[in-house]
Design a protein around this motif. Sequence first.
Motif, PDB file in Angstrom:
ATOM      1  N   GLU A  68      63.650  98.146  21.759  1.00 58.09           N
ATOM      2  CA  GLU A  68      64.140  99.483  21.431  1.00 58.09           C
ATOM      3  C   GLU A  68      64.839  99.430  20.080  1.00 58.09           C
ATOM      4  O   GLU A  68      65.677  98.574  19.833  1.00 58.09           O
ATOM      5  CB  GLU A  68      65.096  99.994  22.513  1.00 58.09           C
ATOM      6  N   PRO A  69      64.493 100.359  19.174  1.00 55.06           N
ATOM      7  CA  PRO A  69      65.109 100.330  17.841  1.00 55.06           C
ATOM      8  C   PRO A  69      66.595 100.681  17.900  1.00 55.06           C
ATOM      9  O   PRO A  69      67.035 101.420  18.789  1.00 55.06           O
ATOM     10  CB  PRO A  69      64.320 101.388  17.064  1.00 55.06           C
ATOM     11  N   LYS A  70      67.328 100.167  16.925  1.00 57.17           N
ATOM     12  CA  LYS A  70      68.768 100.449  16.853  1.00 57.17           C
ATOM     13  C   LYS A  70      69.023 101.880  16.412  1.00 57.17           C
ATOM     14  O   LYS A  70      70.022 102.493  16.766  1.00 57.17           O
ATOM     15  CB  LYS A  70      69.447  99.476  15.899  1.00 57.17           C
ATOM     16  N   ARG A  71      68.122 102.423  15.608  1.00 54.15           N
ATOM     17  CA  ARG A  71      68.253 103.828  15.205  1.00 54.15           C
ATOM     18  C   ARG A  71      66.892 104.508  15.332  1.00 54.15           C
ATOM     19  O   ARG A  71      65.856 103.860  15.233  1.00 54.15           O
ATOM     20  CB  ARG A  71      68.794 103.954  13.786  1.00 54.15           C
ATOM     21  N   ARG A  72      66.941 105.791  15.561  1.00 56.72           N
ATOM     22  CA  ARG A  72      65.702 106.565  15.708  1.00 56.72           C
ATOM     23  C   ARG A  72      65.262 107.101  14.353  1.00 56.72           C
ATOM     24  O   ARG A  72      66.049 107.699  13.631  1.00 56.72           O
ATOM     25  CB  ARG A  72      65.902 107.741  16.671  1.00 56.72           C
ATOM     26  N   ALA A 112      59.176 115.143  25.945  1.00 55.27           N
ATOM     27  CA  ALA A 112      58.476 113.930  25.566  1.00 55.27           C
ATOM     28  C   ALA A 112      59.461 112.781  25.674  1.00 55.27           C
ATOM     29  O   ALA A 112      60.619 112.917  25.291  1.00 55.27           O
ATOM     30  CB  ALA A 112      57.944 114.041  24.143  1.00 55.27           C
ATOM     31  N   LYS A 113      59.002 111.682  26.211  1.00 56.71           N
ATOM     32  CA  LYS A 113      59.884 110.533  26.405  1.00 56.71           C
ATOM     33  C   LYS A 113      59.189 109.287  25.906  1.00 56.71           C
ATOM     34  O   LYS A 113      58.047 108.996  26.263  1.00 56.71           O
ATOM     35  CB  LYS A 113      60.221 110.384  27.881  1.00 56.71           C
ATOM     36  N   LEU A 114      59.906 108.553  25.060  1.00 60.87           N
ATOM     37  CA  LEU A 114      59.436 107.266  24.574  1.00 60.87           C
ATOM     38  C   LEU A 114      60.059 106.170  25.417  1.00 60.87           C
ATOM     39  O   LEU A 114      61.265 106.179  25.639  1.00 60.87           O
ATOM     40  CB  LEU A 114      59.836 107.062  23.112  1.00 60.87           C
ATOM     41  N   SER A 115      59.233 105.225  25.877  1.00 56.79           N
ATOM     42  CA  SER A 115      59.722 104.061  26.615  1.00 56.79           C
ATOM     43  C   SER A 115      59.337 102.825  25.833  1.00 56.79           C
ATOM     44  O   SER A 115      58.151 102.569  25.599  1.00 56.79           O
ATOM     45  CB  SER A 115      59.095 103.993  28.012  1.00 56.79           C
ATOM     46  N   PHE A 116      60.339 102.067  25.420  1.00 59.64           N
ATOM     47  CA  PHE A 116      60.110 100.858  24.631  1.00 59.64           C
ATOM     48  C   PHE A 116      59.990  99.679  25.582  1.00 59.64           C
ATOM     49  O   PHE A 116      60.891  98.865  25.712  1.00 59.64           O
ATOM     50  CB  PHE A 116      61.241 100.688  23.614  1.00 59.64           C
TER      51      PHE A 116
END
Length: 194
Positions: free
Chosen positions: A147-151, A170-174
Amino acid sequence: ELNHRVKNTLATVQSIAAQTIRSSPEPRAFRQAFEARLIALSQPHNLLSLSNWRGVELTDLVRRELAPHGIDDPNRISVAGERVTLPPAIAVAIGMAGHELASNAARHGALSTTTGKVEVSWSVSSSASARHLQIIWKESGGPMVHEPKRRGFGSRLIEQGLKHDLHGEAKLSFESSGLKCVIEAVLPAERAAA
Protein backbone atom coordinates in the motif's frame (compact mmCIF):
# COMPACT_ATOMS: atom_id res chain seq x y z
CA GLU A 1 -27.13 19.82 -24.51
CA LEU A 2 -23.90 20.49 -26.41
CA ASN A 3 -23.17 23.53 -24.22
CA HIS A 4 -23.61 21.37 -21.11
CA ARG A 5 -21.28 18.68 -22.48
CA VAL A 6 -18.59 21.22 -23.39
CA LYS A 7 -18.74 22.84 -19.94
CA ASN A 8 -18.47 19.44 -18.24
CA THR A 9 -15.54 18.44 -20.43
CA LEU A 10 -13.70 21.71 -19.82
CA ALA A 11 -14.26 21.36 -16.06
CA THR A 12 -12.85 17.83 -16.26
CA VAL A 13 -9.79 19.03 -18.20
CA GLN A 14 -9.24 21.82 -15.67
CA SER A 15 -9.42 19.34 -12.80
CA ILE A 16 -7.05 16.92 -14.54
CA ALA A 17 -4.55 19.74 -15.14
CA ALA A 18 -4.69 20.94 -11.53
CA GLN A 19 -4.34 17.44 -10.07
CA THR A 20 -1.58 16.45 -12.49
CA ILE A 21 0.51 19.54 -11.81
CA ARG A 22 0.29 18.90 -8.05
CA SER A 23 1.73 15.41 -8.45
CA SER A 24 4.34 16.17 -11.13
CA PRO A 25 7.88 16.86 -9.91
CA GLU A 26 8.95 18.71 -13.06
CA PRO A 27 7.51 20.12 -16.32
CA ARG A 28 8.38 17.15 -18.53
CA ALA A 29 6.65 14.68 -16.16
CA PHE A 30 3.62 16.99 -16.05
CA ARG A 31 3.44 17.19 -19.82
CA GLN A 32 3.66 13.41 -20.30
CA ALA A 33 1.08 12.63 -17.61
CA PHE A 34 -1.28 15.40 -18.72
CA GLU A 35 -1.13 14.39 -22.40
CA ALA A 36 -1.78 10.73 -21.51
CA ARG A 37 -4.79 11.74 -19.40
CA LEU A 38 -6.19 13.94 -22.18
CA ILE A 39 -5.89 11.03 -24.61
CA ALA A 40 -7.63 8.81 -22.06
CA LEU A 41 -10.41 11.39 -21.75
CA SER A 42 -10.78 11.42 -25.53
CA GLN A 43 -11.29 7.63 -25.80
CA PRO A 44 -14.83 7.55 -24.37
CA HIS A 45 -15.66 10.77 -26.26
CA ASN A 46 -14.56 9.15 -29.53
CA LEU A 47 -16.75 6.11 -28.85
CA LEU A 48 -19.66 8.32 -27.77
CA SER A 49 -19.46 10.36 -30.96
CA LEU A 50 -19.79 7.14 -32.99
CA SER A 51 -23.10 6.44 -31.22
CA ASN A 52 -24.34 10.05 -31.38
CA TRP A 53 -23.87 10.23 -27.59
CA ARG A 54 -26.36 7.42 -26.89
CA GLY A 55 -23.84 5.32 -24.97
CA VAL A 56 -20.72 3.16 -25.09
CA GLU A 57 -20.36 -0.59 -24.87
CA LEU A 58 -18.26 -1.38 -21.80
CA THR A 59 -16.26 -4.02 -23.69
CA ASP A 60 -15.24 -1.47 -26.33
CA LEU A 61 -14.23 1.07 -23.69
CA VAL A 62 -12.13 -1.38 -21.67
CA ARG A 63 -10.43 -2.73 -24.76
CA ARG A 64 -9.56 0.82 -25.93
CA GLU A 65 -8.00 1.74 -22.59
CA LEU A 66 -5.97 -1.50 -22.49
CA ALA A 67 -4.95 -1.46 -26.18
CA PRO A 68 -1.54 0.18 -25.61
CA HIS A 69 -0.67 -2.57 -23.11
CA GLY A 70 -1.15 -5.77 -25.14
CA ILE A 71 -4.90 -6.45 -25.24
CA ASP A 72 -4.36 -9.11 -27.92
CA ASP A 73 -2.36 -11.39 -25.61
CA PRO A 74 -4.87 -13.47 -23.60
CA ASN A 75 -2.05 -14.68 -21.35
CA ARG A 76 -1.55 -11.08 -20.20
CA ILE A 77 -4.97 -9.43 -20.37
CA SER A 78 -8.45 -10.93 -20.15
CA VAL A 79 -11.68 -8.97 -20.54
CA ALA A 80 -15.01 -10.65 -19.81
CA GLY A 81 -18.52 -9.54 -19.06
CA GLU A 82 -22.02 -9.30 -20.37
CA ARG A 83 -23.07 -6.72 -22.92
CA VAL A 84 -23.78 -3.44 -21.18
CA THR A 85 -24.16 0.05 -22.62
CA LEU A 86 -22.88 2.88 -20.44
CA PRO A 87 -24.47 6.33 -20.57
CA PRO A 88 -22.06 9.19 -21.44
CA ALA A 89 -21.14 10.43 -17.92
CA ILE A 90 -20.50 6.91 -16.64
CA ALA A 91 -18.51 6.01 -19.77
CA VAL A 92 -16.18 8.99 -19.31
CA ALA A 93 -15.65 8.23 -15.60
CA ILE A 94 -14.96 4.54 -16.18
CA GLY A 95 -12.70 5.34 -19.14
CA MET A 96 -10.58 7.64 -16.97
CA ALA A 97 -10.42 5.03 -14.20
CA GLY A 98 -9.43 2.36 -16.74
CA HIS A 99 -6.63 4.56 -18.02
CA GLU A 100 -5.28 5.18 -14.51
CA LEU A 101 -5.42 1.47 -13.64
CA ALA A 102 -3.77 0.42 -16.92
CA SER A 103 -1.04 3.07 -16.65
CA ASN A 104 -0.28 2.08 -13.08
CA ALA A 105 -0.18 -1.62 -14.03
CA ALA A 106 2.29 -0.82 -16.83
CA ARG A 107 4.54 1.32 -14.63
CA HIS A 108 4.43 -0.51 -11.30
CA GLY A 109 2.06 -3.46 -11.41
CA ALA A 110 1.30 -6.66 -13.28
CA LEU A 111 2.01 -5.29 -16.76
CA SER A 112 5.48 -4.07 -15.72
CA THR A 113 6.77 -7.67 -15.85
CA THR A 114 6.64 -10.40 -18.47
CA THR A 115 4.70 -12.73 -16.16
CA GLY A 116 1.99 -10.38 -14.95
CA LYS A 117 -1.68 -10.57 -15.88
CA VAL A 118 -4.68 -8.24 -15.68
CA GLU A 119 -8.20 -9.62 -15.54
CA VAL A 120 -11.17 -7.27 -16.00
CA SER A 121 -14.65 -8.68 -15.48
CA TRP A 122 -18.07 -7.24 -14.81
CA SER A 123 -21.68 -8.14 -14.18
CA VAL A 124 -25.00 -6.35 -13.93
CA SER A 125 -27.68 -7.10 -11.36
CA SER A 126 -31.12 -5.56 -11.05
CA SER A 127 -33.19 -4.49 -8.10
CA ALA A 128 -36.68 -3.05 -8.00
CA SER A 129 -35.34 0.48 -8.39
CA ALA A 130 -32.14 0.25 -10.46
CA ARG A 131 -29.48 -1.75 -12.28
CA HIS A 132 -26.13 -2.16 -10.59
CA LEU A 133 -22.84 -2.62 -12.44
CA GLN A 134 -19.85 -4.20 -10.72
CA ILE A 135 -16.46 -4.12 -12.42
CA ILE A 136 -13.50 -6.04 -10.99
CA TRP A 137 -9.93 -5.23 -12.03
CA LYS A 138 -7.50 -7.84 -10.71
CA GLU A 139 -3.75 -7.99 -11.23
CA SER A 140 -1.54 -11.01 -10.60
CA GLY A 141 1.95 -12.26 -11.40
CA GLY A 142 3.60 -8.87 -11.09
CA PRO A 143 5.80 -7.39 -8.40
CA MET A 144 4.73 -7.72 -4.77
CA VAL A 145 2.29 -4.93 -3.94
CA HIS A 146 2.54 -2.64 -0.94
CA GLU A 147 0.00 0.00 0.00
CA PRO A 148 1.46 3.39 -0.97
CA LYS A 149 2.31 5.92 1.72
CA ARG A 150 0.44 8.62 -0.17
CA ARG A 151 -2.35 8.51 -2.71
CA GLY A 152 -1.62 9.85 -6.19
CA PHE A 153 -3.97 11.39 -8.72
CA GLY A 154 -5.12 8.01 -10.05
CA SER A 155 -6.01 6.61 -6.63
CA ARG A 156 -7.89 9.79 -5.69
CA LEU A 157 -9.72 9.81 -9.02
CA ILE A 158 -10.78 6.20 -8.58
CA GLU A 159 -11.75 6.21 -4.92
CA GLN A 160 -13.19 9.72 -4.59
CA GLY A 161 -14.11 10.94 -8.07
CA LEU A 162 -15.94 7.80 -9.16
CA LYS A 163 -18.13 7.82 -6.05
CA HIS A 164 -19.72 11.06 -7.27
CA ASP A 165 -19.76 10.31 -11.01
CA LEU A 166 -21.14 6.78 -10.70
CA HIS A 167 -23.50 7.16 -7.73
CA GLY A 168 -21.60 4.19 -6.42
CA GLU A 169 -18.16 3.50 -5.12
CA ALA A 170 -14.73 2.23 -5.99
CA LYS A 171 -12.29 0.50 -3.69
CA LEU A 172 -8.63 -0.23 -4.24
CA SER A 173 -7.15 -3.23 -2.40
CA PHE A 174 -3.37 -3.41 -2.31
CA GLU A 175 -3.11 -7.20 -1.97
CA SER A 176 0.43 -8.58 -1.93
CA SER A 177 -0.36 -10.75 -4.99
CA GLY A 178 -1.60 -7.78 -7.01
CA LEU A 179 -3.80 -4.71 -7.04
CA LYS A 180 -7.53 -5.27 -7.01
CA CYS A 181 -10.12 -2.61 -7.77
CA VAL A 182 -13.87 -3.08 -7.40
CA ILE A 183 -16.05 -0.42 -9.01
CA GLU A 184 -19.79 -0.28 -8.42
CA ALA A 185 -22.11 1.99 -10.38
CA VAL A 186 -25.83 2.59 -10.63
CA LEU A 187 -27.05 2.37 -14.23
CA PRO A 188 -30.26 3.83 -15.59
CA ALA A 189 -33.15 1.41 -16.01
CA GLU A 190 -33.24 -0.32 -19.37
CA ARG A 191 -35.71 1.09 -21.82
CA ALA A 192 -38.43 -1.22 -23.02
CA ALA A 193 -38.13 -2.19 -26.66
CA ALA A 194 -40.48 -0.23 -28.93
